[in-house]
Design a protein around this motif. Structure first.
Motif, PDB file in Angstrom:
ATOM      1  N   LEU A 148       0.803  -1.220   0.000  1.00  0.00           N
ATOM      2  CA  LEU A 148       0.000   0.000   0.000  1.00  0.00           C
ATOM      3  C   LEU A 148       0.834   1.268   0.000  1.00  0.00           C
ATOM      4  CD1 LEU A 148      -2.694  -1.218   2.501  1.00  0.00           C
ATOM      5  CD2 LEU A 148      -3.155  -0.500   0.144  1.00  0.00           C
ATOM      6  N   GLY A 149       2.102   1.158   0.408  1.00  0.00           N
ATOM      7  CA  GLY A 149       2.943   2.344   0.455  1.00  0.00           C
ATOM      8  C   GLY A 149       2.534   3.281   1.580  1.00  0.00           C
ATOM      9  N   ALA A 199      -9.028  -0.423  -6.453  1.00  0.00           N
ATOM     10  CA  ALA A 199      -7.949  -1.392  -6.230  1.00  0.00           C
ATOM     11  C   ALA A 199      -7.313  -1.195  -4.858  1.00  0.00           C
ATOM     12  CB  ALA A 199      -6.893  -1.255  -7.328  1.00  0.00           C
ATOM     13  N   ARG A 200      -7.184   0.069  -4.465  1.00  0.00           N
ATOM     14  CA  ARG A 200      -6.572   0.340  -3.150  1.00  0.00           C
ATOM     15  C   ARG A 200      -7.488  -0.078  -2.009  1.00  0.00           C
ATOM     16  NH1 ARG A 200      -4.336   5.032  -5.978  1.00  0.00           N
ATOM     17  NH2 ARG A 200      -2.089   4.660  -6.110  1.00  0.00           N
ATOM     18  N   ALA A 237       7.118  -2.047  -1.147  1.00  0.00           N
ATOM     19  CA  ALA A 237       6.362  -0.856  -1.550  1.00  0.00           C
ATOM     20  C   ALA A 237       6.916  -0.273  -2.839  1.00  0.00           C
ATOM     21  CB  ALA A 237       6.393   0.184  -0.436  1.00  0.00           C
ATOM     22  N   ASN A 238       8.234  -0.189  -2.944  1.00  0.00           N
ATOM     23  CA  ASN A 238       8.857   0.394  -4.133  1.00  0.00           C
ATOM     24  C   ASN A 238       8.666  -0.490  -5.361  1.00  0.00           C
ATOM     25  OD1 ASN A 238       9.760   2.679  -2.782  1.00  0.00           O
ATOM     26  ND2 ASN A 238      11.705   1.740  -2.203  1.00  0.00           N
ATOM     27  N   THR A 239       8.745  -1.811  -5.160  1.00  0.00           N
ATOM     28  CA  THR A 239       8.532  -2.736  -6.275  1.00  0.00           C
ATOM     29  C   THR A 239       7.114  -2.624  -6.790  1.00  0.00           C
ATOM     30  OG1 THR A 239      10.166  -4.298  -5.405  1.00  0.00           O
ATOM     31  CG2 THR A 239       8.582  -5.155  -6.997  1.00  0.00           C
ATOM     32  N   HIS A 240       6.166  -2.589  -5.850  1.00  0.00           N
ATOM     33  CA  HIS A 240       4.758  -2.471  -6.233  1.00  0.00           C
ATOM     34  C   HIS A 240       4.510  -1.150  -6.939  1.00  0.00           C
ATOM     35  CE1 HIS A 240       0.359  -2.041  -5.644  1.00  0.00           C
ATOM     36  NE2 HIS A 240       0.380  -3.325  -5.862  1.00  0.00           N
ATOM     37  N   LYS A 241       5.121  -0.077  -6.443  1.00  0.00           N
ATOM     38  CA  LYS A 241       4.954   1.242  -7.052  1.00  0.00           C
ATOM     39  C   LYS A 241       5.502   1.255  -8.471  1.00  0.00           C
ATOM     40  CE  LYS A 241       5.960   6.138  -6.184  1.00  0.00           C
ATOM     41  NZ  LYS A 241       6.623   7.094  -5.245  1.00  0.00           N
ATOM     42  N   MET A 242       6.628   0.599  -8.678  1.00  0.00           N
ATOM     43  CA  MET A 242       7.244   0.566  -9.997  1.00  0.00           C
ATOM     44  C   MET A 242       6.343  -0.138 -11.001  1.00  0.00           C
ATOM     45  SD  MET A 242      10.852  -1.189 -11.140  1.00  0.00           S
ATOM     46  CE  MET A 242      10.262  -2.842 -10.704  1.00  0.00           C
TER      47      MET A 242
END
Length: 269
Positions: A148-149, A199-200, A237-242
Motif C-alpha cells: 500500500l505504500g 484497487a486500493r 512498496a517500491n517494487t509495487h509502485k514501480m
C-alpha cells in the motif's frame, strides 16, 4: 495488486458510450462508479445506505456520488448525484433522494485540495473499522499491507458534519498519500481513476482482514508475529509502485467490471 501490463491499449478505451444525456466520457465514469458501488455490495463492504464513493468529471469541478436512500446494489449510472465542490447539486440524477452531506464533507475536501485525485472510496467494513480502532493501526506484517505504500491517519472527531473538519482531513491525508485510515471510523482510499481507488480499497480491506485474523490467532500478542524489516517493507512498496506506476488497478477493475456485467448489467442504466 501488481499491474505489470498497465500500458495495454484496451485499458484506456471507453467502457460504455452512446447515452443520450451524457457525454461518452461522463457516461463512462458514471458506469464505472455505479459498478464500483455494486461491487461494494457484492463484497459486503456496504452499510445500508451509508458510506460513499465519488468520482470527479475531468475538466470540471463536479463530483458524482450516491443518492442518499438507495442501497449500493441499486445504484445506476443515471441515479448518481452530481454536486460541485461547494456542495451544490448540479444534477440530482433520476431520484429525489438528494445526497448525504457527510459524504461531501469528507470527499469534497479531498477533491478540492488534491487535483490529482479523481476518485475516492470510503468504507466502514468490519475489519477496516477494527484496524482503524486498533491503537497501532495497520501493521506492516504481511505483503498485502506493505504494497500500500504511504498510509496516513486522521483522528476521530465524531460524525463528519462539520465543514471545519475538512482542513484537518486534508492535512491528515497530505499531498502524496492515497490511503487514509480514519481512526475509530473506517477506511478511505484515493486514485486518479475509479479503478485505482477501488484497487486500493480492495488491497487495504484485505490487509485489514489478514491483520484481524493474525492478531486473533496470536491472542493479540504482536511478539508472536514474524516481523518484516523496514528494508523489506520499503522494497515491497517500491517494487509495487514501480509495476503500478501507470494504470494502477485498471486490469483488476476491468475484470471486476466484467463480473458486474455478467451478474446484473442494470448498473449501466
Amino acid at each position: 495488486m501488481i499491474n505489470s501490463c498497465s500500458s495495454d491499449k484496451e485499458l484506456y478505451e471507453i467502457y460504455e458510450k452512446g447515452h443520450s444525456k451524457y457525454s461518452d466520457q461522463e457516461y463512462t465514469i458514471r458506469c464505472k462508479l455505479a459498478a464500483a458501488y455494486r461491487l461494494m455490495a457484492y463484497f459486503k463492504w456496504d452499510e445500508l445506505i451509508y458510506n460513499h464513493l465519488t468520482a470527479r468529471i475531468p475538466g470540471t469541478e463536479h463530483i458524482l456520488l450516491n443518492p442518499f436512500g438507495m442501497r449500493f446494489d441499486e445504484i445506476t449510472a443515471s441515479s448518481l448525484v452530481c454536486v460541485d465542490l461547494d456542495g451544490k447539486v448540479v444534477d440530482p440524477g433520476n431520484t429525489t433522494h438528494g445526497f448525504n452531506y457527510t459524504g461531501y464533507v469528507i470527499h469534497g475536501a479531498i477533491h478540492k485540495s488534491r487535483p490529482d485525485v479523481l476518485a475516492t472510496v470510503h468504507t466502514h467494513s468490519p475489519p477496516g473499522v477494527a484496524v482503524a480502532s486498533y491503537k497501532d493501526g495497520l501493521l506492516l506484517t504481511n505483503q498485502t499491507a506493505c504494497t500500500l505504500g504511504e498510509v496516513t491517519y486522521h483522528d476521530y472527531e465524531g460524525i463528519s458534519t462539520d465543514k471545519d473538519e475538512q482542513e484537518r482531513i486534508i492535512k491528515s491525508l497530505g499531498d502524496t498519500s492515497n490511503v487514509l485510515i480514519l481512526r475509530n471510523h473506517g477506511l478511505l482510499t484515493c486514485g486518479d481513476d475509479v479503478a485505482a481507488a477501488f484497487a486500493r480499497i480492495f488491497t487495504l480491506t484485505k490487509a485489514c482482514e489478514i491483520q484481524v485474523q493474525t492478531l486473533s490467532m496470536v491472542g493479540g500478542d504482536q511478539s508472536k508475529i514474524t516481523p518484516i524489516s523496514q528494508e523489506i517493507q520499503d522494497k515491497v512498496a517500491n517494487t509495487h509502485k514501480m509495476f503500478s506506476r501507470v494504470g494502477y488497478g485498471k486490469k483488476e477493475f476491468k475484470a471486476f467490471y466484467n463480473l458486474m456485467l455478467q451478474l446484473d448489467p442494470s448498473f449501466k442504466n
